[in-house]
Design a protein around this motif. Structure first.
Motif, PDB file in Angstrom:
ATOM      1  N   ASP A 356      -7.871   4.008  65.171  1.00  0.00           N
ATOM      2  CA  ASP A 356      -7.686   2.764  65.918  1.00  0.00           C
ATOM      3  C   ASP A 356      -6.790   1.787  65.172  1.00  0.00           C
ATOM      4  O   ASP A 356      -6.654   0.627  65.580  1.00  0.00           O
ATOM      5  CB  ASP A 356      -9.037   2.099  66.198  1.00  0.00           C
ATOM      6  CG  ASP A 356      -9.769   2.752  67.353  1.00  0.00           C
ATOM      7  OD1 ASP A 356      -9.086   3.320  68.227  1.00  0.00           O
ATOM      8  OD2 ASP A 356     -11.008   2.705  67.380  1.00  0.00           O
ATOM      9  N   GLN A 559      -6.205  -0.956  68.148  1.00  0.00           N
ATOM     10  CA  GLN A 559      -7.055  -2.123  67.930  1.00  0.00           C
ATOM     11  C   GLN A 559      -6.482  -2.999  66.816  1.00  0.00           C
ATOM     12  O   GLN A 559      -6.473  -4.228  66.915  1.00  0.00           O
ATOM     13  CB  GLN A 559      -8.477  -1.684  67.571  1.00  0.00           C
ATOM     14  CG  GLN A 559      -9.439  -2.854  67.382  1.00  0.00           C
ATOM     15  CD  GLN A 559     -10.849  -2.385  67.122  1.00  0.00           C
ATOM     16  OE1 GLN A 559     -11.236  -1.268  67.466  1.00  0.00           O
ATOM     17  NE2 GLN A 559     -11.662  -3.225  66.491  1.00  0.00           N
ATOM     18  N   GLN A 598      -6.600  -6.347  68.979  1.00  0.00           N
ATOM     19  CA  GLN A 598      -7.547  -7.303  68.422  1.00  0.00           C
ATOM     20  C   GLN A 598      -7.056  -7.995  67.145  1.00  0.00           C
ATOM     21  O   GLN A 598      -7.303  -9.172  66.939  1.00  0.00           O
ATOM     22  CB  GLN A 598      -8.883  -6.591  68.116  1.00  0.00           C
ATOM     23  CG  GLN A 598      -9.604  -6.077  69.339  1.00  0.00           C
ATOM     24  CD  GLN A 598     -10.176  -7.186  70.189  1.00  0.00           C
ATOM     25  OE1 GLN A 598     -10.576  -8.229  69.677  1.00  0.00           O
ATOM     26  NE2 GLN A 598     -10.213  -6.984  71.498  1.00  0.00           N
TER      27      GLN A 598
END
Length: 720
Positions: A356, A559, A598
């Motif tokens: 990720d 992410q 994120q």
């Protein structure tokens, strides 16, 4: 079955506008992560649902898989009639139409499509028949010539101009290469062949030169859709214009801010000129992002804000998240690699999986230092777009010499070096290697080996190299200099076609090895993560960090994203000049930043070693320097053993004059032109423009003009 009410539920307002505008030209500017594929899928379904015959729709994409997936998804929304829509790549549709109508240009329907290998074979045959290689050892290889021929077509540039501008080191052969191009074209016509570029060229010819065919095709496909329009080349743009003859029912989808493939022939101005080419174009902007948090989007909006030419758009999102992107100024590349590895380990402890996370960079060699650091920490990684340190052939040649200094009985390295000698073939190399392996003094055995005609001088140079190396003080940097001095003429002969492009890798090797005081440790570090082991590990376990050039990362997301090497002279690329090259570099950074969902980390080394092996102070990328400091936070390391902490405080909003008049979300009608507002990041400012339904432009006192969406920005009115 979809209907108008379901469309309103499934699509946001701009998507709905793009989907339901049936007639006339439409340009959809689809910001990163804004659901462009969804928009295309629903438009196909809506057209059919509105009574448009599926056979009248032509969907052009850049991969067959993309077209198949879109039509499959559209079919799930309505029925299997979507299978009658013509969808595919420009090349596949060109093939179909040329077999049907190509006789108008003199092509038989049975023409054969040749692939890259076939094209190279024909070029090789012509080189021989035209005697272009007789006594011309440095004449470009078949691979490079095919690159030139294809580049000339896709970039719409005369071949001679392309050679002098992009292959200046081969310009002495320009006349011969142009003559070879003419024979190559004749050969294909005489033998009923077309390469991939011919498919596009001849489709355009068919539309431009045969009016009856143009009218028939335009009548058949009354609704055209094109995906990734910013990646089209001049020929493809001409095809779209000609194929929409009379009706102009064209919807193209793309993002000018993600136009980064000019080296492949993509023309940024295709998407910018679309409204001029198609008068009356309706422009729809998809600005709601479904991928990233707002702080990441605030920074990406800031990156592209200074673009010279653009379709102005402001990405926003409903995804929760308050963590701003972080910027780290490392001492040097080693410290930058330490920071990335340290942060990766922290994130793993927090539960973020390796797969990720991704580390992105401008050029493949920018990650070499990081690769060594990851290897020493046992962190599995997969590199995309660019070779690992030990994978490129020219780097393997140099490393073979250095490995033999550590282990003189390394037969693979001896065999590799012997094969670099002109006129020394594989059988002779194997025979000599066997003798060296059986000897207690391989260098002496090589010196005593009876030379062959034509290659003795090369063997002598190799012996002299090792004699000099073995007599020299074992300082890795100095040994590397000696090896590179020996290798340069060999390098230019073996890689005559593109050695200028490869040269930077050798300079990077100088930089890397300069930080080592022990050759064995350097060799060990380069061998810690062999490519063969990597491939096996990735197939068995997908838990691997992704290292990727930005070009190879387009269309993907993670992410957590690290963007490294953001130093002046590296990003933008040192060869980028002000103008379109510079602007494409800016767009490249925008593409990289919009890959993060994120967390986003930006880093650069404050010192870089130059070709003179001296460290030079460098500043951050000009693109970073343009950013508002409020769009990121700086991070610095604690003393040894500490953790990485954010030390840049959030901008203060403690000014006494700021008195919120409401705590609820404000509506657009609560504001007026000229009123004063406060934002927690940007401070106080003045409203300059109200944008229905829910955004406004504010000129902040310290951070300039910003466009803010009221659903996601915290704004308060200021008394007085």
């Amino acid at each position: 079955m979809i209907n108008e009410s379901s469309l309103s539920r499934e699509l946001n307002e701009p998507q709905l506008a793009a989907v339901t505008t049936i007639d006339g030209p439409v340009l959809v500017i689809a910001g990163a992560g804004s659901g462009k594929t969804r928009t295309l899928v629903y438009r196909v379904a809506h057209l059919i649902n509105s009574g448009v015959a599926p056979e009248s729709i032509l969907l052009l994409t850049f991969t067959r898989k993309a077209a198949q997936e879109m039509l499959w998804r559209a079919g799930r929304l309505i029925n299997d009639s979507c299978s009658r829509v013509t969808g595919g790549t420009f090349h596949s549709v060109a093939n179909m139409l040329l077999r049907r109508y190509g006789s108008a240009l003199g092509f038989a329907p049975s023409f054969t499509i040749i692939d890259r290998a076939d094209a190279e074979g024909i070029v090789n045959l012509l080189k021989s028949s035209l005697q272009l290689t007789a006594n011309r050892k440095q004449f470009p290889s078949k691979r490079v010539i095919v690159n030139m021929l294809s580049g000339s077509v896709n970039k719409a540039r005369p071949l001679s101009d392309l050679i002098y501008e992009d292959y200046a080191h081969l310009s002495e052969y320009a006349e011969e290469i142009v003559r070879l191009q003419q024979h190559y074209q004749s050969f294909k016509v005489d033998h009923g062949l077309m390469d991939y570029d011919d498919l596009l060229v001849n489709w355009r010819r068919l539309l431009a030169e045969v009016p009856a065919v143009r009218e028939e095709i335009a009548e058949r496909y009354r609704y055209l859709m094109v995906d990734e329009y910013q990646d089209t080349n001049p020929i493809q743009a001409d095809i779209v214009r000609l194929a929409a003859y009379r009706h102009d029912n064209v919807m193209v989808v793309g993002d000018d801010s993600q136009s980064i493939y000019s080296f492949r022939g993509a023309d940024f101005y295709n998407i910018m000129r679309f409204p001029e080419i198609f008068p009356g174009t309706r422009i729809v902007k998809l600005e709601q992002n479904y991928r990233s948090t707002q702080p990441i989007l605030t920074l990406t909006n800031d990156i592209i804000r200074n673009a010279v030419e653009k379709y102005t758009k402001t990405l926003y999102t409903r995804i929760e998240g308050t963590r701003r992107p972080q910027l780290y100024a490392a001492r040097d590349e080693k410290a930058e690699a330490d920071f990335v590895v340290g942060r990766i380990n922290e994130l793993r402890r927090e539960g973020v999986a390796l797969h990720d996370m991704a580390v992105l960079f401008r050029s493949g060699f920018h990650s070499f230092k990081l690769e060594l650091e990851l290897g020493s920490h046992g962190i599995a990684f997969e590199k995309r777009g660019g070779l690992k340190l030990t994978e490129s052939a020219h780097m393997k040649d140099v490393l073979a010499v250095l490995r033999l200094l550590v282990n003189p009985f390394d037969t693979l390295s001896w065999n590799r070096l012997l094969l670099t000698i002109d006129k020394l073939g594989p059988k002779t190399a194997q025979k000599i290697t066997a003798i060296l392996a059986a000897s207690s003094e391989p260098v002496a055995a090589l010196a005593a080996y009876p030379g062959g005609k034509g290659w003795q001088e090369g063997v002598n140079r190799l012996v002299q190299l090792f004699t000099r190396l073995l007599e020299h003080e074992p300082v890795p940097a100095a040994l590397c200099d000696i090896v590179l001095d020996w290798y340069q003429p060999v390098f230019e002969r073996l890689y005559a076609d593109d050695y200028p492009k490869r040269q930077k890798d050798l300079e990077q090797l100088r930089t890397i090895i300069a930080s080592y005081d022990d050759l064995q440790r350097f060799i060990d570090d380069t061998a810690l993560d062999p490519p063969e082991a990597d491939l096996q590990a990735y197939h068995e376990d997908s838990e691997a960090l992704v290292l990727s050039t930005i070009h190879s990362a387009k269309g993907l997301e993670w992410q957590v994203v690290f963007i490294i090497g953001l130093a002046d002279g590296r990003f933008p690329h040192a060869s980028a000049f002000p103008g379109e090259q510079w602007e494409e570099e800016r767009r490249l950074l925008y593409v990289a930043a919009t890959r993060a969902r994120q967390r986003l980390y930006l880093s650069y080394p404050r010192e870089l070693m130059g070709a003179d092996r001296r460290f030079n102070r460098v500043s951050m990328s000009p693109f970073l320097a343009e950013l508002s400091p409020a769009s990121y936070e700086r991070i610095e390391p604690l003393p040894p053993g500490g953790d990485w902490l954010a030390v840049r405080p959030m901008p203060s909003t403690a000014a006494a004059a700021v008195k919120p008049v409401r705590k609820k979300k404000l509506a657009l009608e609560d504001f007026s032109l000229g009123c004063r507002v406060n934002h927690p990041f940007f401070g106080t400012g003045t409203v300059r423009k109200l944008n229905a339904p829910r955004s406004l432009d504010v000129a902040f006192d310290r951070h300039g003009l910003k466009t803010l969406h009221l659903d996601y920005a915290t704004l308060n009115l200021v008394d007085g």
